[in-house]
Design an enzyme around this catalytic site. Structure first.
Site, mmCIF file in Angstrom:
data_model
loop_
_atom_site.group_PDB
_atom_site.id
_atom_site.type_symbol
_atom_site.label_atom_id
_atom_site.label_comp_id
_atom_site.label_asym_id
_atom_site.label_seq_id
_atom_site.Cartn_x
_atom_site.Cartn_y
_atom_site.Cartn_z
ATOM 1 N N GLU A 1 0.886 -1.177 0.000
ATOM 2 C CA GLU A 1 0.000 0.000 0.000
ATOM 3 C C GLU A 1 0.910 1.209 0.000
ATOM 4 O OE1 GLU A 1 -3.201 -0.294 -0.125
ATOM 5 O OE2 GLU A 1 -3.245 -2.454 0.181
ATOM 6 N N CYS B 1 -2.219 9.077 3.690
ATOM 7 C CA CYS B 1 -2.108 8.711 2.275
ATOM 8 C C CYS B 1 -3.331 9.211 1.532
ATOM 9 C CB CYS B 1 -1.989 7.208 2.144
ATOM 10 S SG CYS B 1 -3.307 6.321 2.971
#
Ligand code: NAD
Length: 521
Positions: free
Chosen positions: A287, A321
């Site tokens: 990720e 993020c």
């Protein structure tokens, strides 16, 4: 039979009782500053001279804790312990493994404010952000416990073939690595640790050197919940010493990583190389970063859009993020939305997050402070500064904290560096689009594809966005941060990662391999 999964409620800090108990938790945790945390290998707590010092970003002179550092020899020991424990753990019934997660969730729930308080100090989360991080960690435990029972506790139907008994089972992979980032130091460390173990794998958890105390707290919780030796081994350390070494190690069967694009690509490349004695392809679940956009068109609820942009851009200092780092506004509403975004941003209170009124704390450390400051200098060339950018006030600087005022640049070109590169700090680029079509084009014009939001009242445009806004997590008429386990399985496309979805029904598959057995009757 477990009750249906429900998200852990967030703390209500408007209640004076709740505020008082959070204050108590903060005092209690501050009283434990400077403690030393051991490595954990095969259930043994190992103290070493070499330590990482975890500092409070808002007051870096205060050491939150010292965490003992591993080296390559200890990495070998940790992987050997994980390898040996795998032979036992994979045979433990899934019901018992799920119970471990449910007990961990119960312990985290009991220690919720204390765990949140540690995050306030270790990574400068505000109360609300820290509370949400603990809630998400609890959710991961509760959710994956249920998903593991679904995946491994029941048989999966296959097409009947007369004269045979056929079955499909999802078996674990083996020993692997959990490599979390520092920014969700409990929630992401939890997802990367408990998803593999509930499915029967074992793990070496290598936390970020920027938030190692939270990883020690997670292992403490798992131990309280009855974690058997070797199932999770805690190996903090310097990335330069143990990072590549762990990734390259032939005993590693899988790598669960969350972090930057640069490190993710490095991990992917190294994991693809077969090492002497390695009998499998390492599975990499990565990720990575984002350059997330919020699009606002002329039909939108402009106030809601401004609110969503500010929350998305500056929540946890933009160090998510999923943070909104680009606001793409169509020409007709550009000036109005920009003005409201700037006004709302000016209302945010920058300060030490130990205080309840703070909305924006410090960035994680000096390195981040310097990198973000460099991007602000670039922004001065690439856009028109409309908020922040200047040095923070003296009161905050007196503790030497890494504070950066929420900063907005308007009139930024879509291909400008501050519109393309992940800054990971409180810096927002505002981009003018001719119309919705153009806005969508700009939104998709990055190498990332993590989150995105569209504010619009047009049913056609919402539908277009569903089809064409190329992100793993698209939000319509709401902010682009704040994914909830189960409700918003989370993970991005392109350079944002390997298209997996943490907190979703497919996630546990990533830590298993399907085995089919066909028996002739
Ligand atoms: P980072 O890439 O610097 O570090 C991530 C992890 O990798 C840390 O544990 C670090 O110690 C470790 N690491 C560093 N070098 C290594 C090496 N050579 N080998 C093995 N491990 C190594 O990222 P960070 O600063 O900790 O986190 C911020 C980044 O994470 C941002 O880019 C953010 O967008 C991303 N992130 C993504 C998600 C997501 O779900 N997509 C969630 C949170 C954060």
């Amino acid at each position: 039979m477990l009750p249906e999964f429900r998200n852990e409620p967030f703390g209500d800090f408007s209640s004076s009782e709740r505020r008082a108990s959070m204050q108590r938790a903060l005092r209690h945790v501050a009283g434990q500053f400077g403690a030393t945390y051991p490595l954990v290998i095969n259930g043994e707590h190992i103290l070493r001279e070499e330590k990482l010092a975890s500092l409070n970003p808002a007051e870096p002179a205060r050491v939150v804790g010292y965490v003992c550092k591993g080296d390559q020899e200890l990495a070998n020991q940790a992987l050997s312990a994980a390898e040996a424990a795998f032979q036992r753990w994979r045979q433990v019934p899934v019901e018992a493994r799920a119970q471990l997660l449910l007990r961990a969730a119960a312990i985290m729930r009991r220690r919720k404010e204390e765990l949140a308080a540690w995050m306030v100090y270790e990574v400068s989360k505000t109360w609300v952000e820290a509370d949400a991080d603990v809630a998400e960690a609890i959710d991961f435990c509760e959710y994956y416990a249920r998903q593991a029972l679904r995946l491994q506790g029941a048989s999966h139907p296959l097409t009947p073939n007369p004269g045979e008994y056929n079955e499909l089972r999802y078996i674990p992979l083996g020993p692997g690595l959990a490599i979390p980032p520092w920014n969700f130091p409990l929630a992401i460390a939890t997802t990367l640790t408990v998803a593999p173990i509930v499915t029967g794998n074992t793990v070496v958890l290598k936390p970020s050197p920027r938030a190692p105390v939270m990883a020690a707290k997670l292992v403490e919780v798992l131990e309280q919940a009855g974690l058997p030796p070797g199932v999770v081994n805690l190996l903090p350390g310097d990335d330069a010493v143990i990072g590549d070494y762990l990734v390259d190690h032939p005993k590693v069967r899988f790598i669960g990583f969350t972090g930057s694009k640069a490190v993710g690509l490095r991990v992917l490349g190294r994991a693809a190389v077969r090492q002497e004695g390695q009998h499998w392809l390492k599975r990499s679940i990565l990720e990575m970063g984002g350059k997330d956009a919020t699009v606002v068109d002329e039909t939108a609820d402009l106030e809601a859009a401004a609110e969503g942009i500010v929350a998305g851009a500056f929540g946890f200092q933009g160090q998510k993020c999923s943070a909104c780092s680009r606001a793409i506004l169509v020409d007709g509403v550009y000036d109005l939305v920009l003005q409201r975004v700037v006004e709302r941003t000016r209302e945010l209170r920058l300060g030490n997050p130990a205080r309840p009124e703070t909305n924006v704390g410090a960035v994680i450390d000096k390195r981040a402070f310097d990198q973000i400051s460099a991007y602000i200098a670039i922004g001065q060339e690439e856009g028109r500064l409309v908020a922040g950018g200047e040095v923070v006030d003296h009161e905050l600087l007196k503790d030497g904290g890494y504070f950066i005022n929420p900063t907005i640049f308007a009139d930024v070109a879509p291909r400008a560096r501050i519109a393309q590169e992940e800054i990971f700090g409180p810096v927002l680029a505002v981009i003018r689009a001719r119309d919705f079509e153009h806005a969508l084009e700009i939104a998709n014009d990055t190498e990332y594809g993590l989150t995105g939001a569209l504010y619009s009242r047009s049913v056609e445009r919402l539908q277009r966005a569903r089809e064409e806004f190329h992100v793993g997590n698209l939000y319509l008429n709401r902010k682009c941060t704040g994914a909830l386990v189960g409700a918003h399985p989370f993970g991005g496309f392109n350079m944002s990662g390997t298209d997996s979805k943490a907190g979703g029904p497919d996630y546990l598959h990533l830590f298993t391999q399907p085995k089919v057995v066909a028996e002739k009757l």
